[in-house]
Design a protein around this motif. Structure first.
Motif, PDB file in Angstrom:
ATOM      1  N   PRO A  40       0.810  -1.216   0.000  1.00 21.33           N
ATOM      2  CA  PRO A  40       0.000   0.000   0.000  1.00 21.33           C
ATOM      3  C   PRO A  40       0.845   1.270   0.000  1.00 21.33           C
ATOM      4  O   PRO A  40       1.894   1.340   0.637  1.00 21.33           O
ATOM      5  CB  PRO A  40      -0.806  -0.117   1.301  1.00 21.33           C
ATOM      6  CG  PRO A  40      -0.837  -1.582   1.594  1.00 21.33           C
ATOM      7  CD  PRO A  40       0.481  -2.108   1.118  1.00 21.33           C
ATOM      8  N   ASN A  41       0.368   2.246  -0.740  1.00 16.98           N
ATOM      9  CA  ASN A  41       1.066   3.521  -0.842  1.00 16.98           C
ATOM     10  C   ASN A  41       0.015   4.592  -1.105  1.00 16.98           C
ATOM     11  O   ASN A  41      -0.817   4.445  -1.995  1.00 16.98           O
ATOM     12  CB  ASN A  41       2.092   3.472  -1.975  1.00 16.98           C
ATOM     13  CG  ASN A  41       2.967   4.708  -2.007  1.00 16.98           C
ATOM     14  OD1 ASN A  41       2.837   5.590  -1.164  1.00 16.98           O
ATOM     15  ND2 ASN A  41       3.862   4.759  -2.980  1.00 16.98           N
ATOM     16  N   GLN A  42       0.027   5.664  -0.334  1.00 19.02           N
ATOM     17  CA  GLN A  42      -0.979   6.702  -0.495  1.00 19.02           C
ATOM     18  C   GLN A  42      -0.903   7.325  -1.886  1.00 19.02           C
ATOM     19  O   GLN A  42       0.185   7.541  -2.427  1.00 19.02           O
ATOM     20  CB  GLN A  42      -0.817   7.782   0.576  1.00 19.02           C
ATOM     21  CG  GLN A  42      -1.263   7.324   1.957  1.00 19.02           C
ATOM     22  CD  GLN A  42      -1.331   8.461   2.948  1.00 19.02           C
ATOM     23  OE1 GLN A  42      -0.771   9.512   2.713  1.00 19.02           O
ATOM     24  NE2 GLN A  42      -2.037   8.252   4.055  1.00 19.02           N
ATOM     25  N   SER A  43      -2.076   7.601  -2.438  1.00 17.95           N
ATOM     26  CA  SER A  43      -2.251   8.240  -3.742  1.00 17.95           C
ATOM     27  C   SER A  43      -1.909   7.346  -4.916  1.00 17.95           C
ATOM     28  O   SER A  43      -2.011   7.767  -6.061  1.00 17.95           O
ATOM     29  CB  SER A  43      -1.427   9.541  -3.836  1.00 17.95           C
ATOM     30  OG  SER A  43      -1.804  10.444  -2.831  1.00 17.95           O
ATOM     31  N   VAL A  44      -1.494   6.096  -4.654  1.00 19.18           N
ATOM     32  CA  VAL A  44      -1.151   5.164  -5.730  1.00 19.18           C
ATOM     33  C   VAL A  44      -2.006   3.901  -5.563  1.00 19.18           C
ATOM     34  O   VAL A  44      -2.042   3.319  -4.473  1.00 19.18           O
ATOM     35  CB  VAL A  44       0.343   4.789  -5.698  1.00 19.18           C
ATOM     36  CG1 VAL A  44       0.662   3.776  -6.790  1.00 19.18           C
ATOM     37  CG2 VAL A  44       1.211   6.033  -5.862  1.00 19.18           C
ATOM     38  N   PRO A  45      -2.710   3.451  -6.600  1.00 20.06           N
ATOM     39  CA  PRO A  45      -3.487   2.213  -6.473  1.00 20.06           C
ATOM     40  C   PRO A  45      -2.599   1.039  -6.074  1.00 20.06           C
ATOM     41  O   PRO A  45      -1.449   0.936  -6.510  1.00 20.06           O
ATOM     42  CB  PRO A  45      -4.071   2.020  -7.880  1.00 20.06           C
ATOM     43  CG  PRO A  45      -4.064   3.378  -8.487  1.00 20.06           C
ATOM     44  CD  PRO A  45      -2.852   4.063  -7.936  1.00 20.06           C
ATOM     45  N   ILE A  88      -8.474  -3.880  -6.202  1.00 26.33           N
ATOM     46  CA  ILE A  88      -7.555  -2.751  -6.159  1.00 26.33           C
ATOM     47  C   ILE A  88      -8.045  -1.758  -5.113  1.00 26.33           C
ATOM     48  O   ILE A  88      -9.244  -1.439  -5.038  1.00 26.33           O
ATOM     49  CB  ILE A  88      -7.488  -2.047  -7.535  1.00 26.33           C
ATOM     50  CG1 ILE A  88      -7.280  -3.073  -8.661  1.00 26.33           C
ATOM     51  CG2 ILE A  88      -6.397  -0.982  -7.543  1.00 26.33           C
ATOM     52  CD1 ILE A  88      -6.006  -3.849  -8.576  1.00 26.33           C
ATOM     53  N   GLY A  89      -7.137  -1.268  -4.288  1.00 24.99           N
ATOM     54  CA  GLY A  89      -7.458  -0.253  -3.290  1.00 24.99           C
ATOM     55  C   GLY A  89      -6.731   1.049  -3.583  1.00 24.99           C
ATOM     56  O   GLY A  89      -5.705   1.068  -4.281  1.00 24.99           O
ATOM     57  N   LEU A  90      -7.270   2.134  -3.043  1.00 26.40           N
ATOM     58  CA  LEU A  90      -6.633   3.445  -3.219  1.00 26.40           C
ATOM     59  C   LEU A  90      -7.022   4.346  -2.064  1.00 26.40           C
ATOM     60  O   LEU A  90      -8.191   4.403  -1.668  1.00 26.40           O
ATOM     61  CB  LEU A  90      -7.064   4.080  -4.547  1.00 26.40           C
ATOM     62  CG  LEU A  90      -6.533   5.492  -4.825  1.00 26.40           C
ATOM     63  CD1 LEU A  90      -5.012   5.489  -4.935  1.00 26.40           C
ATOM     64  CD2 LEU A  90      -7.150   6.057  -6.099  1.00 26.40           C
ATOM     65  N   VAL A  91      -6.033   5.030  -1.513  1.00 28.49           N
ATOM     66  CA  VAL A  91      -6.268   6.053  -0.489  1.00 28.49           C
ATOM     67  C   VAL A  91      -5.644   7.341  -1.006  1.00 28.49           C
ATOM     68  O   VAL A  91      -4.430   7.416  -1.194  1.00 28.49           O
ATOM     69  CB  VAL A  91      -5.640   5.666   0.866  1.00 28.49           C
ATOM     70  CG1 VAL A  91      -5.853   6.783   1.886  1.00 28.49           C
ATOM     71  CG2 VAL A  91      -6.230   4.362   1.372  1.00 28.49           C
ATOM     72  N   ASP A  92      -6.488   8.318  -1.284  1.00 22.07           N
ATOM     73  CA  ASP A  92      -6.021   9.591  -1.840  1.00 22.07           C
ATOM     74  C   ASP A  92      -6.207  10.695  -0.804  1.00 22.07           C
ATOM     75  O   ASP A  92      -7.335  11.161  -0.585  1.00 22.07           O
ATOM     76  CB  ASP A  92      -6.802   9.909  -3.114  1.00 22.07           C
ATOM     77  CG  ASP A  92      -6.311  11.189  -3.782  1.00 22.07           C
ATOM     78  OD1 ASP A  92      -5.312  11.763  -3.295  1.00 22.07           O
ATOM     79  OD2 ASP A  92      -6.930  11.610  -4.775  1.00 22.07           O
ATOM     80  N   PRO A  93      -5.129  11.117  -0.138  1.00 21.52           N
ATOM     81  CA  PRO A  93      -5.274  12.154   0.881  1.00 21.52           C
ATOM     82  C   PRO A  93      -5.431  13.547   0.291  1.00 21.52           C
ATOM     83  O   PRO A  93      -5.644  14.515   1.025  1.00 21.52           O
ATOM     84  CB  PRO A  93      -3.963  12.047   1.663  1.00 21.52           C
ATOM     85  CG  PRO A  93      -2.973  11.569   0.649  1.00 21.52           C
ATOM     86  CD  PRO A  93      -3.742  10.671  -0.292  1.00 21.52           C
TER      87      PRO A  93
END
Length: 310
Positions: A40-45, A88-93
């Motif tokens: 996992p990496n923020q802003s990257v799927p 696929i997950g995504l966390v976009d701060p």
């Protein structure tokens, strides 16, 4: 990776997403317009889960024995298609734009008419399959902070996956005699030019049978070509005049033959068309011969040959 719906607890990252554990192998999945890993990496799927490593289902139909004692196992096993999926997950701060970019990529896969290649790389290397979307892609946006998750369901073209194309492409010309020692003998002795048996060797390092497509190029023939598997005797015979500048492709998986492109079908010229397959962890040798008179320097090759895996 965990199966979808599995209740096993997993360590989670600070953003609440599933995180790759310390001893878990790195996995990279590549779809058109999208490359994700299980880190996992923020802003990257990133890759949350997949069933990519499951084998295709094998079904065996059996008839009951009289008096119900066991069953006959008389039918060949039938292997059903593979239906791989990727979550696929995504966390976009930020402003959430990355979420909608991912949405466009996922929905764009639905619009693809032709199958596309999917590649997964793990510590063993890269393995690929040709697939298309099969099912509904749902795209729930979990909250206003740009947290999203989507599952992309696919249907693969066949039950196998394939390694990278073998390079350089295996190829051979027609059989050529050697010249031998010239007479009278002079010193140092000239042993002449060695001959060429005109044989193509294909080696499959995979775990399943690999079926090569065969290409004849760089020359023509007045009557066609013969290809025979040495030892096992499988035979492909192409009975047709071939111009010197034409390319003949024999697509074994579909049973087709065409000349100078798929739109010019010449399958009717295949008077013998045994299936030639390369066994897992083994090799085959193909003898290449011309029918009639050769023009140019005909060459038999397998430019798209890849090892196959279950």
């Amino acid at each position: 990776m965990a199966e979808r719906g599995n209740e096993r607890e997993r360590r989670r990252g600070p953003d609440g997403s599933q995180a790759r554990t310390k001893d878990e192998a790195m996995i990279t999945a590549e779809l058109p317009g999208l490359v994700v890993t299980n880190a996992p990496n923020q802003s990257v799927p990133f890759l949350l889960d997949t069933n990519w490593f499951d084998a295709a289902e094998v079904v065996i139909d059996a008839d009951d024995r009289p008096f119900g004692e066991g069953s006959f196992d008389v039918d060949l096993p039938q292997i059903r298609p593979r239906f791989p999926w990727f979550t696929i997950g995504l966390v976009d701060p930020g402003d959430g734009s990355a979420v909608f970019t991912l949405h466009d990529i996922a929905m764009g896969l639905v619009e693809r008419v032709d199958p596309f290649e999917v590649t997964v790389t793990d510590p063993r290397g890269a393995r690929s399959a040709t697939a298309r979307v099969a099912g509904k892609i749902e795209f729930p946006i979990e909250d206003e902070n740009g947290v999203a998750q989507t599952t992309i369901p696919l249907k693969a073209a066949d039950p196998k996956t394939y390694g990278p194309v073998v390079t350089p492409a295996p190829s051979t010309g027609l059989p050529q005699p050697g010249t031998g020692i010239a007479y009278p003998i002079t010193y140092p002795i000239d042993y002449g030019i060695p001959g060429d048996p005109g044989q193509l060797v294909l080696t499959n390092v995979g775990t399943s049978y690999a079926i090569p497509d065969l290409v004849i190029s760089d020359g023509g023939s007045s009557g066609g070509f013969d290809i025979v598997a040495v030892g096992s005797g499988e035979h492909i015979r192409f009975d047709r005049f071939v111009p010197v500048d034409s390319v003949v492709t024999i697509e074994q998986r579909t049973g087709r033959a065409y000349i100078d492109g798929p739109t010019n079908d010449v399958t009717r010229a295949l008077t013998y068309s045994d299936l030639i397959a390369v066994p897992p962890g083994g090799s085959i040798t193909l003898q290449f011969n011309v029918i009639g008179v050769a023009t140019g320097t005909p060459k038999l090759s397998a430019p798209t040959f890849r090892p196959a895996y279950r």
